[in-house]
Design a protein around this motif. Structure first.
Motif, short mmCIF file in Angstrom:
data_model
loop_
_atom_site.label_atom_id
_atom_site.label_comp_id
_atom_site.label_asym_id
_atom_site.label_seq_id
_atom_site.Cartn_x
_atom_site.Cartn_y
_atom_site.Cartn_z
N HIS A 8 0.80 -1.23 0.00
CA HIS A 8 0.00 0.00 0.00
C HIS A 8 0.84 1.28 0.00
O HIS A 8 0.28 2.37 -0.04
CB HIS A 8 -0.97 -0.02 1.17
CG HIS A 8 -0.34 -0.12 2.52
ND1 HIS A 8 0.55 -1.12 2.87
CD2 HIS A 8 -0.48 0.64 3.63
CE1 HIS A 8 0.92 -0.96 4.12
NE2 HIS A 8 0.32 0.11 4.60
N ILE A 12 -0.70 5.17 -0.53
CA ILE A 12 -0.67 6.17 0.53
C ILE A 12 0.16 7.37 0.09
O ILE A 12 -0.19 8.53 0.40
CB ILE A 12 -0.16 5.56 1.85
CG1 ILE A 12 -1.09 4.42 2.30
CG2 ILE A 12 -0.03 6.62 2.94
CD1 ILE A 12 -2.57 4.80 2.45
N VAL A 15 -2.09 9.47 -2.03
CA VAL A 15 -3.05 10.20 -1.19
C VAL A 15 -2.35 11.40 -0.53
O VAL A 15 -2.88 12.51 -0.52
CB VAL A 15 -3.70 9.27 -0.14
CG1 VAL A 15 -4.51 10.07 0.88
CG2 VAL A 15 -4.58 8.24 -0.82
N ASN A 45 -1.59 -1.23 7.44
CA ASN A 45 -2.22 0.01 7.85
C ASN A 45 -1.36 1.21 7.47
O ASN A 45 -0.20 1.07 7.11
CB ASN A 45 -2.57 0.02 9.34
CG ASN A 45 -1.37 0.10 10.23
OD1 ASN A 45 -0.24 -0.12 9.82
ND2 ASN A 45 -1.61 0.40 11.48
N LEU A 73 -6.03 10.48 9.48
CA LEU A 73 -6.71 9.69 8.46
C LEU A 73 -6.05 8.31 8.52
O LEU A 73 -4.82 8.20 8.44
CB LEU A 73 -6.53 10.31 7.07
CG LEU A 73 -7.10 11.71 6.90
CD1 LEU A 73 -6.75 12.24 5.51
CD2 LEU A 73 -8.60 11.72 7.12
N TRP A 75 -5.94 4.24 7.27
CA TRP A 75 -6.32 3.23 6.28
C TRP A 75 -5.85 1.88 6.79
O TRP A 75 -4.73 1.75 7.29
CB TRP A 75 -5.66 3.52 4.93
CG TRP A 75 -6.03 2.55 3.85
CD1 TRP A 75 -7.13 2.62 3.04
CD2 TRP A 75 -5.31 1.39 3.44
NE1 TRP A 75 -7.14 1.56 2.16
CE2 TRP A 75 -6.02 0.78 2.39
CE3 TRP A 75 -4.14 0.78 3.88
CZ2 TRP A 75 -5.61 -0.38 1.76
CZ3 TRP A 75 -3.71 -0.39 3.25
CH2 TRP A 75 -4.44 -0.95 2.20
N TRP A 94 -11.22 3.10 5.33
CA TRP A 94 -10.68 4.40 5.74
C TRP A 94 -11.44 4.86 6.97
O TRP A 94 -12.67 4.69 7.06
CB TRP A 94 -10.85 5.44 4.64
CG TRP A 94 -9.80 5.42 3.60
CD1 TRP A 94 -9.86 4.81 2.37
CD2 TRP A 94 -8.51 6.05 3.68
NE1 TRP A 94 -8.69 5.03 1.69
CE2 TRP A 94 -7.84 5.78 2.46
CE3 TRP A 94 -7.86 6.80 4.65
CZ2 TRP A 94 -6.56 6.25 2.19
CZ3 TRP A 94 -6.59 7.27 4.38
CH2 TRP A 94 -5.95 7.00 3.17
N GLN A 95 -10.72 5.48 7.93
CA GLN A 95 -11.32 6.07 9.11
C GLN A 95 -10.66 7.41 9.40
O GLN A 95 -9.62 7.73 8.84
CB GLN A 95 -11.14 5.15 10.33
CG GLN A 95 -11.82 3.80 10.17
CD GLN A 95 -11.57 2.93 11.39
OE1 GLN A 95 -10.45 2.78 11.85
NE2 GLN A 95 -12.64 2.35 11.91
N ASP A 110 -15.58 5.66 10.76
CA ASP A 110 -15.48 5.30 9.35
C ASP A 110 -15.63 6.54 8.48
O ASP A 110 -16.53 7.37 8.70
CB ASP A 110 -16.55 4.29 8.96
CG ASP A 110 -16.31 2.92 9.59
OD1 ASP A 110 -15.18 2.66 10.06
OD2 ASP A 110 -17.25 2.11 9.64
N GLY A 115 -12.94 1.73 0.13
CA GLY A 115 -11.71 1.28 0.77
C GLY A 115 -10.46 1.61 -0.03
O GLY A 115 -9.40 1.87 0.53
N TYR A 116 -10.61 1.57 -1.35
CA TYR A 116 -9.52 1.99 -2.24
C TYR A 116 -9.92 3.29 -2.94
O TYR A 116 -9.86 3.43 -4.16
CB TYR A 116 -9.22 0.92 -3.29
CG TYR A 116 -8.77 -0.42 -2.74
CD1 TYR A 116 -7.64 -0.52 -1.95
CD2 TYR A 116 -9.45 -1.59 -3.05
CE1 TYR A 116 -7.21 -1.75 -1.46
CE2 TYR A 116 -9.03 -2.82 -2.58
CZ TYR A 116 -7.91 -2.89 -1.78
OH TYR A 116 -7.49 -4.11 -1.31
N ILE A 122 -10.34 11.17 -1.07
CA ILE A 122 -9.84 11.35 0.29
C ILE A 122 -9.69 12.83 0.62
O ILE A 122 -10.04 13.28 1.71
CB ILE A 122 -8.50 10.60 0.50
CG1 ILE A 122 -8.69 9.10 0.28
CG2 ILE A 122 -7.93 10.88 1.89
CD1 ILE A 122 -9.71 8.43 1.17
#
Length: 176
Positions: A8, A12, A15, A45, A73, A75, A94-95, A110, A115-116, A122
């Motif tokens: 990931h 990230i 993002v 994560n 943020l 993930w 994502w939270q 949440d 999720g992606y 984002i």
């Protein structure tokens, strides 16, 4: 980010780049990792910490900040092998959570994105959290956001490749 490359990391990074371009630059307290919970299953994560100065919408000083100590943020991608025991189901989520003055954080809520989610999704969701259009859930309730606008944005254009890489990582981790 971590010393070794994780599936990931490129996501990230994308993002974080999008957040920076939108004026919501992450702090140095941003990282990716792979983790164990209770020694029984692993997950991927990432935590992106947004600087308090980028989260002020009501005034020019910390006393008037919506998020005076910053915003996290978060993930996560779970293997799902313990979903029958109350642990998260397989896949990404994502939270967000508010940072407190002592460095701890509120209970994560949440984020209403895929999720992606695309980096642009984002950024837009973070903007809505910062302005309080999206409200935090509560520890005693479910971690669903107070928001009735549905899912924000779309999926990342490289979501299939990311999912394949996460699945391969999960297979390797759970077979050991």
């Amino acid at each position: 980010m971590t010393e070794r490359t994780l599936p990931h990391d490129p996501y990230i990074t994308a993002v974080c780049d999008a957040l920076t371009a939108a004026g919501r630059e992450p702090t140095d307290s941003t990282w990716t990792d792979d983790c164990e919970t209770r020694g029984t299953y692993c997950y991927l994560n990432a935590v992106i910490t947004l600087d308090p100065s980028g989260t002020i919408t009501r005034g020019l000083d910390e006393d008037n900040a919506d998020w005076p100590h910053g915003l996290l943020l978060i993930w996560e991608w779970h293997t799902g092998i313990e979903a029958d025991h109350g642990e998260p189901h397989k896949g990404p989520v994502w939270q967000f959570a508010e940072l407190k003055s002592d460095g701890s954080n509120e209970y994560p809520t949440d984020l209403p994105v895929y999720g992606y989610a695309s980096p642009a999704a984002i950024v837009e969701a973070a903007r809505k959290v910062i302005s309080r259009e999206i409200g935090a859930g509560s520890y005693h309730g479910i971690s669903s956001a107070r928001w009735d606008g549905g899912i924000i944005g779309d999926s990342w254009d490289q979501a299939d490749a990311l999912d394949t890489a996460c699945e391969a990582w999960g297979t390797d981790e759970t077979s050991e």
